[in-house]
Motif scaffolding. Sequence first.
Motif, PDB file in Angstrom:
ATOM      1  N   GLN A 135       0.825  -1.202   0.000  1.00 40.55           N
ATOM      2  CA  GLN A 135       0.000   0.000   0.000  1.00 40.55           C
ATOM      3  C   GLN A 135       0.863   1.258   0.000  1.00 40.55           C
ATOM      4  O   GLN A 135       0.616   2.193  -0.767  1.00 40.55           O
ATOM      5  N   LYS A 136       1.884   1.286   0.851  1.00 44.04           N
ATOM      6  CA  LYS A 136       2.771   2.451   0.907  1.00 44.04           C
ATOM      7  C   LYS A 136       3.862   2.399  -0.160  1.00 44.04           C
ATOM      8  O   LYS A 136       4.587   3.368  -0.358  1.00 44.04           O
ATOM      9  N   LYS A 137       4.011   1.250  -0.822  1.00 40.60           N
ATOM     10  CA  LYS A 137       5.062   1.034  -1.823  1.00 40.60           C
ATOM     11  C   LYS A 137       6.455   1.206  -1.204  1.00 40.60           C
ATOM     12  O   LYS A 137       7.315   1.897  -1.744  1.00 40.60           O
ATOM     13  N   THR A 138       6.646   0.557  -0.055  1.00 41.55           N
ATOM     14  CA  THR A 138       7.953   0.586   0.593  1.00 41.55           C
ATOM     15  C   THR A 138       8.464  -0.830   0.783  1.00 41.55           C
ATOM     16  O   THR A 138       7.679  -1.772   0.931  1.00 41.55           O
ATOM     17  N   LEU A 139       9.779  -0.969   0.772  1.00 39.12           N
ATOM     18  CA  LEU A 139      10.452  -2.213   1.123  1.00 39.12           C
ATOM     19  C   LEU A 139      11.346  -1.936   2.320  1.00 39.12           C
ATOM     20  O   LEU A 139      12.108  -0.958   2.319  1.00 39.12           O
ATOM     21  N   THR A 140      11.240  -2.769   3.333  1.00 31.94           N
ATOM     22  CA  THR A 140      12.162  -2.712   4.462  1.00 31.94           C
ATOM     23  C   THR A 140      13.183  -3.825   4.267  1.00 31.94           C
ATOM     24  O   THR A 140      12.802  -4.999   4.123  1.00 31.94           O
ATOM     25  N   VAL A 141      14.454  -3.456   4.238  1.00 29.51           N
ATOM     26  CA  VAL A 141      15.501  -4.409   3.870  1.00 29.51           C
ATOM     27  C   VAL A 141      16.623  -4.396   4.882  1.00 29.51           C
ATOM     28  O   VAL A 141      16.861  -3.390   5.565  1.00 29.51           O
ATOM     29  N   ALA A 142      17.310  -5.522   4.983  1.00 32.62           N
ATOM     30  CA  ALA A 142      18.543  -5.576   5.764  1.00 32.62           C
ATOM     31  C   ALA A 142      19.606  -4.757   5.053  1.00 32.62           C
ATOM     32  O   ALA A 142      19.663  -4.695   3.823  1.00 32.62           O
ATOM     33  N   ALA A 143      20.477  -4.135   5.824  1.00 32.61           N
ATOM     34  CA  ALA A 143      21.302  -3.036   5.314  1.00 32.61           C
ATOM     35  C   ALA A 143      22.334  -3.433   4.273  1.00 32.61           C
ATOM     36  O   ALA A 143      22.796  -2.594   3.509  1.00 32.61           O
ATOM     37  N   GLY A 144      22.718  -4.710   4.228  1.00 30.80           N
ATOM     38  CA  GLY A 144      23.757  -5.089   3.285  1.00 30.80           C
ATOM     39  C   GLY A 144      23.285  -5.246   1.856  1.00 30.80           C
ATOM     40  O   GLY A 144      24.104  -5.449   0.955  1.00 30.80           O
ATOM     41  N   ILE A 145      21.996  -5.149   1.613  1.00 30.05           N
ATOM     42  CA  ILE A 145      21.477  -5.372   0.262  1.00 30.05           C
ATOM     43  C   ILE A 145      22.059  -4.346  -0.704  1.00 30.05           C
ATOM     44  O   ILE A 145      22.134  -3.155  -0.417  1.00 30.05           O
ATOM     45  N   ARG A 146      22.540  -4.824  -1.834  1.00 32.52           N
ATOM     46  CA  ARG A 146      23.040  -3.918  -2.879  1.00 32.52           C
ATOM     47  C   ARG A 146      21.841  -3.317  -3.627  1.00 32.52           C
ATOM     48  O   ARG A 146      20.765  -3.903  -3.666  1.00 32.52           O
ATOM     49  N   ILE A 147      22.047  -2.179  -4.256  1.00 31.49           N
ATOM     50  CA  ILE A 147      20.943  -1.500  -4.916  1.00 31.49           C
ATOM     51  C   ILE A 147      20.375  -2.363  -6.041  1.00 31.49           C
ATOM     52  O   ILE A 147      19.155  -2.415  -6.242  1.00 31.49           O
ATOM     53  N   TRP A 148      21.231  -3.070  -6.772  1.00 34.59           N
ATOM     54  CA  TRP A 148      20.712  -3.925  -7.842  1.00 34.59           C
ATOM     55  C   TRP A 148      19.877  -5.058  -7.273  1.00 34.59           C
ATOM     56  O   TRP A 148      18.865  -5.462  -7.886  1.00 34.59           O
ATOM     57  N   ILE A 179      22.697  10.894   6.438  1.00 35.24           N
ATOM     58  CA  ILE A 179      24.048  10.993   5.876  1.00 35.24           C
ATOM     59  C   ILE A 179      24.980  10.807   7.068  1.00 35.24           C
ATOM     60  O   ILE A 179      25.383  11.771   7.713  1.00 35.24           O
ATOM     61  N   SER A 180      25.327   9.575   7.355  1.00 34.28           N
ATOM     62  CA  SER A 180      26.059   9.263   8.583  1.00 34.28           C
ATOM     63  C   SER A 180      27.561   9.226   8.391  1.00 34.28           C
ATOM     64  O   SER A 180      28.320   9.330   9.352  1.00 34.28           O
ATOM     65  N   LEU A 181      28.027   9.025   7.160  1.00 32.06           N
ATOM     66  CA  LEU A 181      29.454   8.881   6.871  1.00 32.06           C
ATOM     67  C   LEU A 181      30.077   7.752   7.692  1.00 32.06           C
ATOM     68  O   LEU A 181      31.274   7.760   7.972  1.00 32.06           O
ATOM     69  N   GLY A 182      29.240   6.792   8.083  1.00 31.71           N
ATOM     70  CA  GLY A 182      29.719   5.643   8.847  1.00 31.71           C
ATOM     71  C   GLY A 182      30.133   5.969  10.260  1.00 31.71           C
ATOM     72  O   GLY A 182      30.764   5.145  10.922  1.00 31.71           O
ATOM     73  N   ALA A 183      29.781   7.153  10.764  1.00 31.49           N
ATOM     74  CA  ALA A 183      30.352   7.645  12.022  1.00 31.49           C
ATOM     75  C   ALA A 183      29.407   7.586  13.207  1.00 31.49           C
ATOM     76  O   ALA A 183      29.792   7.968  14.306  1.00 31.49           O
ATOM     77  N   LEU A 184      28.165   7.104  13.013  1.00 30.02           N
ATOM     78  CA  LEU A 184      27.216   7.081  14.119  1.00 30.02           C
ATOM     79  C   LEU A 184      27.048   5.693  14.722  1.00 30.02           C
ATOM     80  O   LEU A 184      26.754   5.557  15.905  1.00 30.02           O
ATOM     81  N   GLY A 185      27.168   4.679  13.903  1.00 32.59           N
ATOM     82  CA  GLY A 185      26.917   3.313  14.317  1.00 32.59           C
ATOM     83  C   GLY A 185      26.792   2.444  13.074  1.00 32.59           C
ATOM     84  O   GLY A 185      27.192   2.845  11.980  1.00 32.59           O
ATOM     85  N   ILE A 186      26.216   1.255  13.232  1.00 27.96           N
ATOM     86  CA  ILE A 186      26.005   0.366  12.091  1.00 27.96           C
ATOM     87  C   ILE A 186      24.520   0.375  11.746  1.00 27.96           C
ATOM     88  O   ILE A 186      23.690  -0.126  12.517  1.00 27.96           O
ATOM     89  N   ILE A 187      24.175   0.966  10.624  1.00 23.41           N
ATOM     90  CA  ILE A 187      22.787   0.931  10.166  1.00 23.41           C
ATOM     91  C   ILE A 187      22.478  -0.491   9.716  1.00 23.41           C
ATOM     92  O   ILE A 187      23.197  -1.054   8.890  1.00 23.41           O
ATOM     93  N   THR A 188      21.423  -1.071  10.258  1.00 24.71           N
ATOM     94  CA  THR A 188      21.131  -2.481  10.002  1.00 24.71           C
ATOM     95  C   THR A 188      19.864  -2.695   9.194  1.00 24.71           C
ATOM     96  O   THR A 188      19.645  -3.792   8.678  1.00 24.71           O
ATOM     97  N   GLU A 189      19.047  -1.667   9.064  1.00 28.13           N
ATOM     98  CA  GLU A 189      17.733  -1.855   8.445  1.00 28.13           C
ATOM     99  C   GLU A 189      17.283  -0.540   7.826  1.00 28.13           C
ATOM    100  O   GLU A 189      17.467   0.528   8.416  1.00 28.13           O
ATOM    101  N   VAL A 190      16.693  -0.600   6.641  1.00 21.34           N
ATOM    102  CA  VAL A 190      16.239   0.594   5.937  1.00 21.34           C
ATOM    103  C   VAL A 190      14.839   0.344   5.377  1.00 21.34           C
ATOM    104  O   VAL A 190      14.607  -0.670   4.709  1.00 21.34           O
ATOM    105  N   GLU A 191      13.932   1.255   5.654  1.00 20.02           N
ATOM    106  CA  GLU A 191      12.635   1.251   4.958  1.00 20.02           C
ATOM    107  C   GLU A 191      12.726   2.273   3.838  1.00 20.02           C
ATOM    108  O   GLU A 191      12.920   3.470   4.088  1.00 20.02           O
ATOM    109  N   PHE A 192      12.598   1.802   2.588  1.00 21.08           N
ATOM    110  CA  PHE A 192      12.882   2.643   1.421  1.00 21.08           C
ATOM    111  C   PHE A 192      11.634   2.799   0.566  1.00 21.08           C
ATOM    112  O   PHE A 192      10.926   1.831   0.270  1.00 21.08           O
ATOM    113  N   GLN A 193      11.376   4.044   0.171  1.00 17.77           N
ATOM    114  CA  GLN A 193      10.229   4.350  -0.668  1.00 17.77           C
ATOM    115  C   GLN A 193      10.513   3.970  -2.117  1.00 17.77           C
ATOM    116  O   GLN A 193      11.521   4.377  -2.696  1.00 17.77           O
TER     117      GLN A 193
END
Length: 588
Positions: A97-110, A185-199
């Motif tokens: 419905q929202k057209k979002t995917l929640t993915v584990a952070a290591g997924i490549r864009i392709w 925009i963390s530049l890897g300096a805040l922590g390890i991002i593990t999950e992303v909900e992407f539109q």
Amino acid sequence: MDASIEREIAKTSPSTPFRATPNYIHKTWAKTFQSRPELYIRPQSLDEIQKVVTLARRCRRRIVVVGCGHSPSDLTCTSSWMVNLDDYSGVLKVDAQKKTLTVAAGIRIWQLNEEAAKYGLTVPNLGSIDAQSIVGAIATATHGSSLRHGILSENVRALRIVLANGQAVRCSAEQNPDLFRAALISLGALGIITEVEFQMVESCNVEWEQKLVGLDEILTRWQTDLWTQKEFTRVWWMPYMKRAIIWSADKTTKERRAPEETWYGGSVGFHTYHNLLWLSNYIPWILPAVEWFVFGMQYGFSTGNATTAVEEIRDGLLMNCLYSQFVNEWAIPLSKGPEAISRLSAWINGEAGSDIPFSSKGLWVHCPIEVRVSDSTYRASPRPFLDNTCADGPTLYLNATLYRPYLQDPPCRDRYYEAFEYLMRELGGKPHYAKNFSYTNAEYLQQAFGSDLEKWKGIRNEADPEGMFLGEWHHRALGLGERSEFSHQEREVSRSKAPNGGQVWMGEISSARSRPTETEAELFETKESKAESPSASSSGESFDMMHGAEAEKSTVFDALAKEGEEEGFRYHPGAKETVTGTTVFHKM
């Protein structure tokens, strides 16, 4: 493996693995930098990631997260612990419905696009390649080229990030909003991002056209329809011929149609240009002739020549990176584009009017210079604190690429980039974080970002008070931390020439030389257990109330790691094998 690390691992249970190997050589894709991390770690679950953070804190180690290593800078170099999330990369949730995917952070864009295609969805905008992990792309302000889109971070609806205390925290525009703006925009300096909900958006095709025109047409149309006639537009500028290729695309319902094949568009063109670039390292003054010949063969010797194709959007927006390269890209106001191009053109060609206080005599540069755009102002989504685009209007990106033929550095690099960065600063620009800006100090960026950088620093320091995610790049570029400020921060100690080109980077964490006493360790753990939210204005669940504290189980995998793939160029996924070789040279 260091005995102190083994002792810490021995205290834990084997049911949560610690998948680490001590023999890995990290190389950037362009082979510009390499480093040897003490441990190379590939976790497969959130529990394992939390375990990595916990052990790193106890052992006083820095953590660097790396994906494909596409950045040609030393941003991902470390002699401490390197984490790769390729094995933690699945789809966690689909909201049709929202057209979002929640993915584990290591997924490549392709991979994200392949999974999204199963639901009739796709990423709405892309940069030149899709090999990066989704987190790597958003962490460095990756962008495409369209005034109807901003940076890729604008499509992030929520994140989960493991902080230095081992806790996994969810953040969004509504929940922990300040942390969200910092992590976009963390530049890897805040922590390890593990999950992303992407539109996402609905899958579609795009019809693209590329056309050879004179530079005067680019400048004439700049304020009219150059960037607005179609949804996606980018320009490749040929500085010596004073011509450019306009590449533009719109969504379409037309059937797919492959680009017209030419004998020069495959291996012939690819190797011809590569060898001529190599020759120009020894005879630099041939580069104007190389530009005329190579791009004349590719796009035609007369203006007006055009080619078209219809491709899936996830393929059509991608370009070919070709060879190992340095890249220096800056964002400036779009309105200053004609001035920037005119002044840089005058300097490169030894003409009057550049007002750049460096001599261009005897200097010859590579082609093309890429010109792209974005606009982050038309959406109401939260603006990242370190967003390098313009806050009050559309943004222009100028990208001065220099190839490294057969991994050899071009002789023009230092003077060219010093002059280029001078011009960009004159025009109020900000650099692309993942590129090779080398002549701009932290004081300039501190002034350019002002209070936004200070807010980002404050959130970062509360999320990671010991500097577990900080390295030399963060100190050099943003002025984060003197040697005594963060006990886990890694600082550079040496660089040396690598046998296959590039530089070998070595760092050191002074506090990692000795393990803390049991009393010190207990005090450290007690201090962290009382951590508060990084921002007083954070809402929703607090950092301490988030699920998952320390993971307490571990097993070590000590198999030797293989070096990164020996890849000297990058093809986009739409490249096809033909009689003349891989079709890499029809679109770049």
